[in-house]
Each structure stands twice: as structure tokens, then as C-alpha cells.
Design an enzyme around this catalytic site. Structure first.
Site, PDB file in Angstrom:
ATOM      1  CD  GLU B 428      36.110  35.739  35.263  1.00 12.29           C
ATOM      2  OE1 GLU B 428      36.814  36.442  36.005  1.00 12.29           O
ATOM      3  OE2 GLU B 428      35.955  34.522  35.429  1.00 12.29           O
ATOM      4  N   GLY B 429      33.401  40.413  36.320  1.00 14.37           N
ATOM      5  CA  GLY B 429      33.215  41.857  36.388  1.00 14.37           C
ATOM      6  C   GLY B 429      32.124  42.291  35.439  1.00 14.37           C
TER       7      GLY B 429
END
Lengths: 576, 576
Positions: B428-429
Site C-alpha cells: 500500500e505504498g
């Protein structure tokens, strides 16, 4: 790329930083011999040992109730290691060894550890047991057990911990009953014994801490015994494998629960004086602690090198100023934050390795009669054990992060290297134990001589550091503050020992950072004359990075120490 | 002890710190309902999900070339979860849900994640997909795909990454060809798809980023598609499992390489507007990022609780002032350094959890139209994602260390919890991406309104902090310095964007520490009136610990940021 170690850095550390050439000369060897040994270690690590490191992790040793099964690659690799003469490298010529400097042996060992740490455990434990017998064994013990270790035919272990006593060796229960023939019979359970059971070689020489009934309580009643797996008549001794421990990493090496004396007593022979076992074992443990630090350092270096390779090859995204998304993606090393991560990993891992090899050179200097080396080793050993275990391990963590999702998979080696390295803050004395050793013993012993020796040695570097004035001045200020804060703490140690020791781990990290900062300054200075301009610029940049990004953490730590903060000490168990 | 979470702390956070009661009232619910849900989550997590967490790790999902095999415990546990109504909890009543506050749902989810993170991934991915359909789906899409998700019959995925494009979504290659009937056919390879393949439930709703040919380059040409595993006529869509990724941890959840369109095109339906897919996905991703932070936090809490239990039970050694070694050994929590480690783990894990639940309460406030909450979420989301992923993970590392050798074995859960949690700084980043989001977007957007909102909110706490003057003054000084340093940096951002962003990760850690310091101060103040004196003393002590031992790290970080240090930026790739 094998990415085990960087031979250019090893050569720089040994010759440009640590004066291996003089150590070789003093022991009757030359640089050609040393370079040949290092090249052989590199080649064998790459061709024989690294190829089965992942398999040794995936297929960990299995105990079928009777014997232990290792993957088939292990034994031939160990035989090749012995045939190349590595088991003999560090032993004295009088003991059948080659009498090479410890510094050189440690550098060669680094190749094997970084390539396959589980494999490397077997010969290194044999070497540690051999070193102890060389120092304390009788002539008979040497002939029967040291000689075959030097020849690579026997293996060895260190049996200290028990299920109920790891950090607290005073509380071991294994007992040794004296026999009329001068031997002993041992009874007890040992835990966490690396290399404690396998079918390789001809014998395993267990060095076992036990108590002779009637002796003093606590550590003063501990004696050391040699307990062979196979007795002289060829029968098996009364040493039973109770089970293998299943670990997070470091899986190639068996780690065992061993029971001694379940069938009438394990035959053991006293090594050294009765009740002096812990002092004898500490002889071995100090070198083992340097070995743990170095193992952590080289695993960190290997992780860093893998990350560096990946960062140069993997493309992703563009320069932050590039608005045209149709341009090709750039290698991720072009991104500032990836470069910061690599610099952090480099500063940790290479700094740790420099520290460990420096400590190895001190062992050589000590053997040659250098009294300052003894003081330096006293103060540095807990740091050499701990700092790489904490910070070179972070290089492995960074290596996972640089690989992104790929780093989290078992298709890349970086997660395994992390898991392997995670053992190092635990064994041979946890980090907490090292902090107590540093602040509770080493800082106060000999009226503070070890710390004074260290600060004097750093001072000598500072005097010749005009090429790096920013770093010189920062370190000079820090050294002054360390002296002041330590004196302030020591002043209250006698009336408030708990307060004095409450932040021992913080002191350990703080002094570790100072020492590694010093190592980086020394490396940056030594690299000035290096023929490879990129290499020299990398050392200077990593030095600068360490001084600007990492060393300032010592400021808040020193504030805490100066205040002798009691927040944790005074927290009650019921508050958690 | 299950050691999943501490119900006393959850209750404190929800009611005493974050005002859940008002949120319940505003949504037509009451505390009795909420307490019932939390108690059910706790009981099910303990009785159904934790018992197979270790097995799900040891026996990871297997792909036989045709289908995926999970251990048999998973499916019945998921059915029980659905039957208890958890999939419906957070959805609006109009969508068939219970319309409960997000804060309450997140707290309940925490029990499942901490008990068995691999298991929990399946329902939470379904929930995330459902949230997106609820916000952007057509009525038809909602009827066909959202309703069965709310009922717990369908699962879901987020298909963003591709083998060549993870952080750089602009570079995805999956294409979506429009069809005459208004649907699309998708062609491309997706990577790292959690829950991408399994046989549970009736269907899997893949939400897939792809490019419609002829659209703009880069992220402006990305659209979002709903691609069901099973088509309406009951046949399988053209989505093939290419393989499972074998991970360091988080093994209960399948993680897949999926190929779309190998046999003529995967049927997909556009969600939202063409070319607006990234904005739509970010709606989901912001909540997913809060979810990642919270997952990291609760795994850290669980590790801490295990370590605490062990430290109270395991005896080893004696007080440093005790010279009589015949006295019994003491529980290791009596040793100052173990207590320091526990305090560090507590301050990280509980601080992280407070931060994540605070962010969840902001989601509720935002839904209720609170504009300040929107600004606070903008600035906090990258911190909520990153800080727990880094520091609650360290609580898991500390938990291993407190267990000594035992913690390194797979007989205790702490090494698994570490491995599970290690994913969170990546997906998620990555942390680097979060730093760029914080400094490159959030700090500069709306003329700096998000950061001003945050500093104002902290200021409000400081005004009511007379009970903790030391901490109040320290945080007040820090807030002032953050404002100054940020303004100084922002002043050069336009002419030197690379220099401005070079230390974005340092900024992220710095601001994260400030925010968590603020959370600790809020907790210490809120605990003043807590009826459990030990609990309150623990919160105060951990607050004090965080301010004295951890928060001072911000000093050197702010110095670096103020200097806009370019050491890493200017290091050349060839120097490494």
C-alpha cells in the site's frame, strides 16, 4: 552477482586500515600467502557454500529419533573446506596449525559466514573448541582432541545454557561426579547447543560447563569438561539428542537440546582447574563474541550488496522533476530516498565490519604483548558483539525494503539473511547482558583504564584528521562529553548501583555509535590515498552520512545518561 | 494467555480518548451494542482464529496448477465470521449494512488481525472492495456485487501492481478494450494480489486498474474495472492464477500473480469515470493505508503482550545488588533493562494503536461533515500508514529479544508476528512513497492547511495539559520548531524540488514522533480519571518514557531537515 562480500573493501580494511602486512611479517608470512587464502575463501564461498544456503534454510535439519539428517550438500562442502586447510589456519604451528594472524583468519571466515551462515557454524565451533584446548588443555587432551580438530576431522560445541539458565549461568544444574580414574561423569540437560548433533566428521568435542558437587554456589562453582561424542574405545558416550530447536533462521546449523548422563553418566575430562570453568570459558567466549559481531557484520554487508545490485537494475518511476511520463523509468538508485537507504545500510554494515576486523587486529596485537590492545579489547568486546548485531541487522532490514515486495518473498535472499542475522543479538550474551558487561565491569575496571585507552586511541586519530575537519571536530566534542558523562555516572555507581546500571543498554548504543563514527573517520582518512576514486568517494560520503544522520543520536542518549533517568527503573511490574 | 489485544486498553481508547459514545449516538447506536460487538470479536478471535494462526504460517497455501489449497480451518472460520454479521458492520444501512461507526469497526477488526493476520486479509479485502463499490458503483453493480459482499458471500481484491510497476502506477500496462455492449475486455499481468485466488465464498470481485487504449499517458490514463472471478452465467472469467508468491510471513493469505485475458479477454465493467481510476482507487487506498497502519499496530501490541507475559513468568538472574546466589531467581521483568524494553515496546505499540484509532475516528468525523477532519486525515494518512509499520514492528522485534533464545524459535509466536508485520512497511505504498506523499503533496496542499490543522489540534491539547507540565512544555517547543523548519523548507521547494524532497523520510519519521508524542500526552491526560490506578500509572509512565527516551530523536532530525542536507542526494551511484 554473488554479493557475498566486496573484495575491494576487505583488501582496504586489511591492508590500508589495519596493517595486516606488519602482522603477517611478525608471524613469518607474506602478503602473497594472505591474498591466496582470501582468494580461495572467496572462490569456495561462492562456488561451494552459497549455492546451498537457500536450500539449507528451506530444508532444515531433521531428527528421526535416532539420527540427524542434513541436506547432502553440507558434508562434501565441509570436507573441501578441511582439505583446503582452513581448519588449521589460525592455530599455532606448535599445535599443527599455520599460525596465521587472527585478523586474516577472521577475514577469510567472513566469506564463509556471509555465503552460508548455517554451514559456517560447524567449522567455527570446532575452531572455538580447539582454541580453548590449545590454551587450557593438557598435552594428552591436545593430542587426542585438538590435533584432529586442527586437521578438520573432529567438530566441537560449547555447552553452557540449560533450559532454566541461559543468561544466568550461576544457576546451571548439570553436575560432574569425580571418578577414581580422574575422569568425571556428567548428568544434566543442555539447551541451545549449536552443532550439538550431526553425523559429520569422526567426533564432536563438547565443552560443557558443570558443577562438581561440594563446590561453591554460583559461578564460582562452575567447572569445564571435555565430553566427546565418541569415546576412545569407539563406543558412543552417554550424550543423547533430546530434540532439535526450530528457528526463525540460521537453520542450516542444528541447534540442540542435549541430555547428558541419562544412562549412567557421560564421561568427561576436566579442562583447566576445578571451579575455574567460567574464566576458562570466557577466554573462548570473548573470541566467540567478536565472532558473533563479525557474523552480524558480514550478513549485513551481504544484504547491502544485494540491495545495491537490485537498486541498480530495477527501474521504477522517474526523477521528481520529470513531468513527461513517456520517458523511460530510471533505476531506483536514482531516487534520493533509495540512495539514503543504501547509504544507511552501507554506513551500518561496512562500519560494523571495520569495527570487528579492528577488534581482530587487537587480538593479534594482544598476542604480541601489546598491553593497550588488552585494555581496548576489554572495553570494545561488548560493543563488537552488540553494535553489529543491532545495526548491521538493520542493513538487512533495509535490504528487504529496497527490494519492495520482492524482498519479502523467498525468491530473493534478503529475507533469509535478515532471519539468519536476527539470532545475533541473542546468543553469546544478549544485548542487555553486553550492556551490563560494558558499564558494570569494563568501564569501572582498572580504575577506568579501558575507556581511557579507547579515548586516547580516538584522540590519536583526531590529531591526524585535518582532511576531515567537520567530522574531526564533531568527534572531538563527543569524546569530551563521553568522558564527562561517564565520570558523572561513575561517581554515583557505588551508592546507587541500580541507578548507575539502569540505562546500560543506552550507554552501549551510545559508545557503539562513537566507536563506529571513529571507524568511519579512520576509513575516510585511509581512503584518501586509495587508487580507486569512486571507492574513496564512497567511503568519504558514508563517513559524512554517518556523522550527519546517525551520530547525532548520541546527543539525546548522553542527555539521558547524564540525567541518570529512572523512568524505566521505577516503573512497577503491575503498571504494564 | 491469548495475548491478542488488551480489552482494557481498547475500551480506554474508544471511550475515554476518542469519544466513541458520541459517534454511536450520532449514528443511532448505543454503547451496549458496541460492547457486544467488541466482546464477540474478542471471543471469536480467541476461540476460532488464533488457534490456527501458527498452522496457517507453517502450511502456507499451495497451488497445484489448477486450484489453491488452504488449510481446512480457514473456510469454517470465515463462515462463522460472516454469520456473526461482521461483513455488514461498517456498510451503510442503505447498502444492507449496520451503519456502525468506522472507529468501532476498526477496533473489532483489530482483534481478528492480531489473532490471525493471514485469515483477516480475506474479509478485509472484501470490505475494501465493497466500500469502493458503495461510493462509486452503479446501482446495478451494487445489487450484483456489493450486496453479496455485505452478506459475506463474495470476496474481493485490489489489483494495482504489475511485475514491472509497483510504486510507479503510471507505468502499468494492463489494457481494457471497450466492447459494444458497454463492457470491457482486460489483458495484462497483475502482481502481489492478496486474496487473488482461493475457493472460498461464491465469487471474488477483482478491482483492477487498467488503461483504455487512446487515453492519456501516465496516471491520468488509468481507469478502474470490476472483474468478477465468476461471470453472471456461472462460467469462469478469463483470470488465471499464474502462481503464488512465497513470503517471509503473512502466509495464511494467498498472494498471487494473476494473468488477465490469456484466453480472449477478461470481462470487466468500468467503475466510475474513464481515466479517473486512480482517484477512485485512492478513495479506497486511503482507508487501506489506515488499515495497514492499524494492522501493524495490533501485531505490535500482540507481540508486546506476549513479551510481557513471558517477562512476568520467566525467572533468570537476580537483582544487581543481590550477592547471595542461593536466593531464588527473579522474574525477568524485575531487571531494569527488560523493563526498559517492555516500556519501549508499549510506547511504540500502544502509541501506534492510539494513532490509528484516532485516524479512524477522523473518518467518522469526516463522514459527518467535519472539514477539519478532512485536513487532519490528509496530513496524517501517510504517518498512520508508516509510523506503526516501522515502530510497532520494532515492538515485535523487542518481543523476540525479551524471549531470548526461545523467541527465536517457532515454538513461540513472537517470531511469526515479526515476520507477519514485516510486510507492512512495503505494501500500500512503501515508506519512501509515504514520505513523498507527506512532504511533496500534503504539506504543500491548500496553502499548508493540513499541517496547520494538525498543529492547531495539538495546541488544543497543550492548553489542557497542566497535569503533565514537563511533557506539555517539550511538545509545545517541538511544535514551534516543526512549524519553523517546515516553513524554511517550503520556501525553497519551488526552486529546488529535489533538495526539498531529499529527506522526506526523515520528515515522515520526525512528524510521526511528534504526533505519537501528542497521542501519548492525550492518553496520559485521559487516564488521569481512569478507575484502574495501575493502568493509569502505566499510561503516565509510558508517556514519560516516550517523551524522555524517544521524542528527543526529533532534535537531530529537525537539524538535518533545517540544513536540507544533501549528502545522500549528491552521492553518485558509482560511489556505492
Amino acid at each position: 552477482m554473488p554479493n557475498i562480500l566486496d573484495p575491494r573493501d576487505i583488501s582496504f580494511l586489511l591492508y590500508d586500515l589495519l596493517g595486516l602486512e606488519a602482522l603477517l611479517e611478525a608471524t613469518g608470512h607474506d602478503r602473497a600467502t594472505a591474498d591466496g587464502i582470501l582468494a580461495t575463501a572467496e572462490r569456495m564461498a561462492e562456488e561451494l557454500f552459497q549455492p546451498f544456503a537457500a536450500k539449507a534454510d528451506a530444508e532444515e535439519p531433521r531428527f528421526d529419533g535416532t539420527r540427524v539428517h542434513l541436506i547432502p550438500e553440507t558434508e562434501p562442502a565441509l570436507k573441501a573446506y578441511a582439505e583446503a586447510g582452513f581448519p588449521a589456519a589460525g592455530f599455532a604451528e606448535a599445535d599443527g596449525g599455520m599460525g596465521l594472524p587472527y585478523l586474516l583468519c577472521q577475514a577469510a571466515a567472513g566469506w564463509f559466514t556471509a555465503a552460508n551462515v548455517g554451514f559456517a557454524a560447524y567449522p567455527f565451533l570446532a575452531q572455538a573448541a580447539g582454541n580453548l584446548l590449545a590454551a587450557y588443555g593438557t598435552e594428552e587432551q591436545k593430542a587426542k582432541y585438538l590435533a584432529p580438530i586442527v586437521e578438520g576431522r573432529f567438530f566441537g560445541t560449547m555447552c553452557l545454557s540449560e533450559p532454566q539458565a541461559g543468561s544466568s549461568l550461576a544457576d546451571i544444574r548439570t553436575r560432574a561426579e569425580p571418578q577414581e580414574d580422574g575422569s568425571y561423569r556428567l548428568f544434566g540437560d543442555k539447551m541451545w547447543i549449536s552443532g550439538g548433533a550431526h553425523e559429520m566428521g569422526e567426533n564432536i568435542v563438547h565443552l560443557v560447563l558443570a558443577k562438581i558437587p561440594g563446590g561453591p554456589a554460583g559461578t564460582k562453582g562452575i567447572s569445564l569438561f571435555l565430553v566427546p561424542k565418541v569415546l576412545e574405545d569407539g563406543t558412543l558416550n552417554d550424550v543423547r539428542l533430546a530434540g532439535l530447536n526450530h528457528k526463525m533462521g540460521y537453520r542450516g546449523a542444528t541447534n540442540c537440546a542435549l541430555n547428558f548422563g541419562e544412562e549412567g553418566g557421560a564421561v568427561g575430562y576436566l579442562v583447566g582447574e576445578p571451579h575455574r570453568g567460567l574464566a576458562v570459558m570466557f577466554h573462548m567466549m570473548n573470541e566467540a563474541r567478536i565472532g558473533v559481531g563479525q557474523g552480524a557484520a558480514v550478513l549485513g554487508v551481504s544484504g547491502y550488496l544485494h540491495a545495491l545490485d537490485y537498486a541498480k537494475e530495477r527501474t521504477q518511476g522517474r526523477d521528481v522533476t520529470e513531468r513527461d511520463v513517456t520517458t523511460p523509468m530510471v533505476p531506483i538508485i536514482e531516487h534520493a530516498d533509495v540512495r539514503r537507504q543504501l547509504m544507511q545500510a552501507k554506513s551500518y554494515a561496512e562500519g560494523a565490519l571495520a569495527l570487528c576486523l579492528y577488534a581482530a587486529s587487537l587480538v593479534d596485537r594482544e598476542k604480541a604483548g601489546d598491553a593497550a590492545a588488552t585494555q581496548l579489547l576489554a572495553i570494545l568486546t561488548p560493543i563488537v558483539k552488540s553494535w553489529p548485531s543491532e545495526f548491521a541487522l538493520r542493513a538487512n532490514d533495509i535490504a528487504i525494503q529496497v527490494h519492495g515486495g520482492y524482498g519479502y518473498t523467498r525468491d530473493y535472499p534478503v529475507e533469509r539473511l535478515y532471519r539468519d542475522n536476527r539470532l545475533n543479538p541473542i546468543h553469546e550474551g544478549t544485548k542487555g547482558i553486553q550492556g551490563m558487561d560494558l558499564l558494570g565491569r569494563k568501564v569501572v575496571q582498572d580504575g577506568g583504564a579501558p575507556l581511557r585507552a579507547l579515548l586516547a586511541e580516538i584522540g590519536a586519530t583526531l590529531k591526524a584528521a585535518e582532511a576531515m575537519p567537520e567530522e574531526r571536530d564533531a568527534l572531538a566534542a563527543l569524546v569530551g562529553r563521553v568522558g564527562e558523562v561517564t565520570m558523572g555516572m561513575a561517581a554515583t555507581a557505588a551508592q546507587d548501583p541500580k541507578g548507575y546500571l539502569a540505562n546500560a543498554t543506552v550507554y552501549l548504543d551510545m559508545l557503539g555509535h562513537v566507536v563506529v563514527g571513529w571507524m568511519w573517520l579512520r576509513m575516510a582518512l585511509a581512503a584518501e590515498s586509495h587508487p580507486d576514486a569512486d571507492f574513496a568517494a564512497g567511503k568519504r560520503a558514508a563517513c559524512r552520512y554517518f556523522f550527519r544522520y546517525e551520530l547525532p543520536a548520541t546527543g539525546p542518549w548522553l542527555d539521558l545518561l547524564a540525567a541518570q533517568d529512572r523512568t524505566c527503573l521505577e516503573a512497577e511490574a503491575s503498571w504494564f
